[in-house]
Motif scaffolding. Sequence first.
Motif, PDB file in Angstrom:
ATOM      1  N   SER A 128      34.675   0.791  45.635  1.00 39.57           N
ATOM      2  CA  SER A 128      34.506  -0.530  46.245  1.00 39.57           C
ATOM      3  C   SER A 128      35.682  -1.456  45.952  1.00 39.57           C
ATOM      4  N   ASN A 129      36.871  -0.987  46.328  1.00 43.58           N
ATOM      5  CA  ASN A 129      38.084  -1.786  46.301  1.00 43.58           C
ATOM      6  C   ASN A 129      38.772  -1.630  47.657  1.00 43.58           C
ATOM      7  N   SER A 130      40.078  -1.825  47.691  1.00 48.19           N
ATOM      8  CA  SER A 130      40.827  -1.647  48.934  1.00 48.19           C
ATOM      9  C   SER A 130      42.019  -0.722  48.717  1.00 48.19           C
ATOM     10  N   PHE A 131      41.861   0.254  47.831  1.00 44.88           N
ATOM     11  CA  PHE A 131      42.944   1.204  47.603  1.00 44.88           C
ATOM     12  C   PHE A 131      43.226   1.991  48.884  1.00 44.88           C
ATOM     13  N   ASN A 132      44.497   2.268  49.139  1.00 45.45           N
ATOM     14  CA  ASN A 132      44.852   2.985  50.357  1.00 45.45           C
ATOM     15  C   ASN A 132      45.841   4.105  50.040  1.00 45.45           C
TER      16      ASN A 132
END
Length: 341
Positions: A128-132
């Motif tokens: 639940s983060n925005s790692f890409n």
Amino acid sequence: MKSPPPSHSHLLPFLILVSFSVLSTLSLANLEAETLLRWKTSLHKKDSLSSWTSNSSPCNWTGIVCSTSGSITEINLARSSLAGTLASFNFSAFPNLSRLVLSLNNLSGSIPRGIGTLTKLVHLDLGSNSFNGVVTPEVGNLVDLTTLDLHDNQLTGAIPYQLTSLPKVLIFDLSANILAAPDPSKASGLPAATYLGLSNNNLTGEFPPFVLRCPNLEFLDLSLNKLTGNLPAEIATRLPKLRYFNVTSNGFQGQVPEMLSKLAKLEAMHLGSNNFSGQIPEWIASFDSLRILELYENSFYGGIPASIGQLKSLEWLDLHQAGLNSTIPAELGLCRNLTFV
């Protein structure tokens, strides 16, 4: 004549060793503190880390747990309203770290390759983060991991085959990303895993072969992907401990294999929104523990088998738009625990 005083020269090596050990511990503690302060400085949003200051021990900082020697063993910053990246996080500074929890923040960017240096890590949760970007294959170096949770990010590319051979992982959750299946010619299996979550990704083609090499699975979720073909009958023999089975919203077709009736521990079977055909089989009544049965939005024909009334544990039954052309059998009234039809 007085004898000479006893010599303590034999204690010298011991004292040197103790002094070196103390200095090494202090040096490591300083390195760990400096690394965390440097990472804090790089963050865009860090109000929750106000206790992280250079004039206090990191063992007293928010989210930090230390060993008796003062080395950091746990970093737990879940729900800390952090924003930024891991680019300046020097993972190699934490040789004793066993738990890293950064879930439910607003962290972005890639997961650095250096994370593979955390060789004592047992629990990794970046969910639940925005790692890409791609999942770095170095995560496969973390052979003591029992929990790997990267769910609900923006990770892309194929799941590195190195991750499918982690020997101790019990929970493997990469759901809600944009990931493809690992290379089937190189992927092995997760021998200890009981939970495998790959839902809401970009899995294509047939049922992923490596899944059938996870013999201890109890929870399997492949829903919301683009998988096609027939369900392999050997699911029942290769995954005999399954309790939760979810392939909702894929493109599976053909008849539901009768061998699934051998899944004696099954409690939830979600087959909705696929292209399954044929009649709903009589053997569907063989599941003593089944609580949830979803067959909606498929291409079945015929009627609802009267034997479905033998599912004494059934609580939830969803057959809408399943292609059936009959009325509800009276025997369904025998399912006394049923709360949704």
